[in-house]
Enzyme design. Structure first.
Site, PDB file in Angstrom:
ATOM      1  CD  GLU A  16      -8.496  -9.282  -4.341  1.00 18.48           C
ATOM      2  OE1 GLU A  16      -7.212  -8.772  -4.413  1.00 18.48           O
ATOM      3  OE2 GLU A  16      -8.994  -8.414  -3.301  1.00 18.48           O
ATOM      4  CE1 TYR A  46      -9.370  -3.201   0.018  1.00 15.29           C
ATOM      5  CE2 TYR A  46      -8.908  -1.299  -1.129  1.00 15.29           C
ATOM      6  CZ  TYR A  46      -8.481  -2.679  -0.064  1.00 15.29           C
ATOM      7  OH  TYR A  46      -7.266  -2.808   0.459  1.00 15.29           O
ATOM      8  CG  HIS A 102      -5.002  -6.088  -0.559  1.00 15.29           C
ATOM      9  ND1 HIS A 102      -6.490  -6.087  -0.368  1.00 15.29           N
ATOM     10  CD2 HIS A 102      -4.725  -7.083  -1.782  1.00 15.29           C
ATOM     11  CE1 HIS A 102      -6.856  -7.229  -1.286  1.00 15.29           C
ATOM     12  NE2 HIS A 102      -6.530  -7.372  -2.237  1.00 15.29           N
ATOM     13  CG  ASN A 151      -3.956  -2.284   7.150  1.00 11.85           C
ATOM     14  OD1 ASN A 151      -3.927  -1.885   5.742  1.00 11.85           O
ATOM     15  ND2 ASN A 151      -4.314  -2.880   6.979  1.00 11.85           N
ATOM     16  CE  LYS A 194      -3.949  -2.714   1.921  1.00 14.81           C
ATOM     17  NZ  LYS A 194      -5.070  -1.794   3.565  1.00 14.81           N
TER      18      LYS A 194
HETATM   19  N1  UDP Z   1     -10.107  -1.144   7.282  1.00 15.28           N
HETATM   20  C1  UDP Z   1      -9.768   0.236   7.555  1.00 15.28           C
HETATM   21  N2  UDP Z   1     -11.027   0.391   8.906  1.00 15.28           N
HETATM   22  C2  UDP Z   1     -11.104  -0.537   9.281  1.00 15.28           C
HETATM   23  C3  UDP Z   1     -11.248  -2.147   9.342  1.00 15.28           C
HETATM   24  C4  UDP Z   1     -10.470  -2.163   7.650  1.00 15.28           C
HETATM   25  O1  UDP Z   1      -9.648   1.360   7.663  1.00 15.28           O
HETATM   26  O2  UDP Z   1     -12.150  -0.738  10.516  1.00 15.28           O
HETATM   27  C5  UDP Z   1      -9.350  -1.349   5.616  1.00 15.28           C
HETATM   28  C6  UDP Z   1      -7.953  -2.161   5.508  1.00 15.28           C
HETATM   29  O3  UDP Z   1      -6.814  -0.657   5.860  1.00 15.28           O
HETATM   30  C7  UDP Z   1      -8.434  -2.907   5.253  1.00 15.28           C
HETATM   31  C8  UDP Z   1      -8.837  -2.719   3.961  1.00 15.28           C
HETATM   32  O4  UDP Z   1      -9.848  -2.056   5.196  1.00 15.28           O
HETATM   33  O5  UDP Z   1      -6.670  -3.291   5.113  1.00 15.28           O
HETATM   34  C9  UDP Z   1      -9.531  -3.652   3.514  1.00 15.28           C
HETATM   35  O6  UDP Z   1     -10.097  -4.431   4.483  1.00 15.28           O
HETATM   36  P1  UDP Z   1     -11.017  -5.626   5.102  1.00 15.28           P
HETATM   37  O7  UDP Z   1     -11.393  -5.850   5.402  1.00 15.28           O
HETATM   38  O8  UDP Z   1     -10.577  -6.423   3.018  1.00 15.28           O
HETATM   39  O9  UDP Z   1      -9.740  -6.081   5.606  1.00 15.28           O
HETATM   40  P2  UDP Z   1      -8.175  -7.334   5.002  1.00 15.28           P
HETATM   41  O10 UDP Z   1      -8.480  -7.778   3.764  1.00 15.28           O
HETATM   42  O11 UDP Z   1      -7.320  -5.889   3.964  1.00 15.28           O
HETATM   43  O12 UDP Z   1      -7.480  -7.722   5.853  1.00 15.28           O
HETATM   44 MG    MG Z   2      -9.906  -7.871   2.073  1.00 12.69          MG
END
Ligand code: UDP
Ligand code: MG
Length: 160
Positions: free
Chosen positions: A137, A60, A126, A123, A20
């Site tokens: 994707e 997303y 991805h 974080n 990211k």
């Molecule tokens: N995210 C956020 N707040 C939250 C949950 C998710 O900002 O409460 C962001 C975070 O960067 C995350 C992304 O949204 O990586 C996608 O969410 P997902 O649940 O798909 O998590 P991931 O698959 O990335 O672990």
């Molecule tokens: Mg995800």
């Protein structure tokens, strides 16, 4: 048979990953690539790119109702990202373990998110959450001729 083909697809899969914008800014690209290389996965596609908000909204799409969706799209388009496709046995499942939990605070030390970040909104990486979303994707971010099927000389030292 059809069954065998499905088995091959689900076990020996490709995964889409992106470092990211914060991961690129924080010079974590090499470290992240290093972890997947050392594990034994094969890099089959990679590029540095500036994602458009439209692409990210598609990427997303399943999170469009979430309160953090707009902020997430802004964050992800705030600078260049490194998009990658990795291949290997159970790579989707294993890569999710290597990433850690969505929230870095819940991620164990030794995982990428556990070692290199603090907040869920920054974080650093991805990773696709299923073989099906990986396929979606990959086709969203890569053209066919940007993916490479190459023979790994170490394959017999990685797979029995
Ligand atoms: N995210 C956020 N707040 C939250 C949950 C998710 O900002 O409460 C962001 C975070 O960067 C995350 C992304 O949204 O990586 C996608 O969410 P997902 O649940 O798909 O998590 P991931 O698959 O990335 O672990
Ligand atoms: Mg995800």
């Amino acid at each position: 048979t059809a069954k065998m083909i499905i088995l091959c697809l689900t076990i020996f899969a490709n995964v889409f990953k992106t470092v990211k914008p914060d991961g690129v800014q924080r010079k974590l690209v090499g470290e992240i690539i290093r972890r997947f290389e050392r594990k034994g996965f094969k890099l089959v596609g990679m590029k540095l790119l500036q994602a458009s908000e439209e692409q990210l909204r598609q990427h997303y799409w399943d999170l469009r109702e979430k309160p953090f969706y707009n902020g997430l799209v802004k964050y992800m388009s705030s600078g260049p990202i490194v998009a990658m496709v990795w291949q290997g046995l159970d790579v989707v499942k294993t890569a999710r373990k290597m990433l850690g939990e969505t929230n870095p605070a819940d991620s164990l030390p030794g995982t990428i998110r556990g070692d290199y970040c603090v907040e869920v909104g920054r974080n650093v990486i991805h990773g696709s959450d299923s073989v099906q979303s990986a396929q979606r994707e990959i086709s969203l971010w890569f053209k066919h001729d940007e993916l490479f099927c190459w023979e790994e000389c170490s394959e017999h030292w990685i797979y029995a």
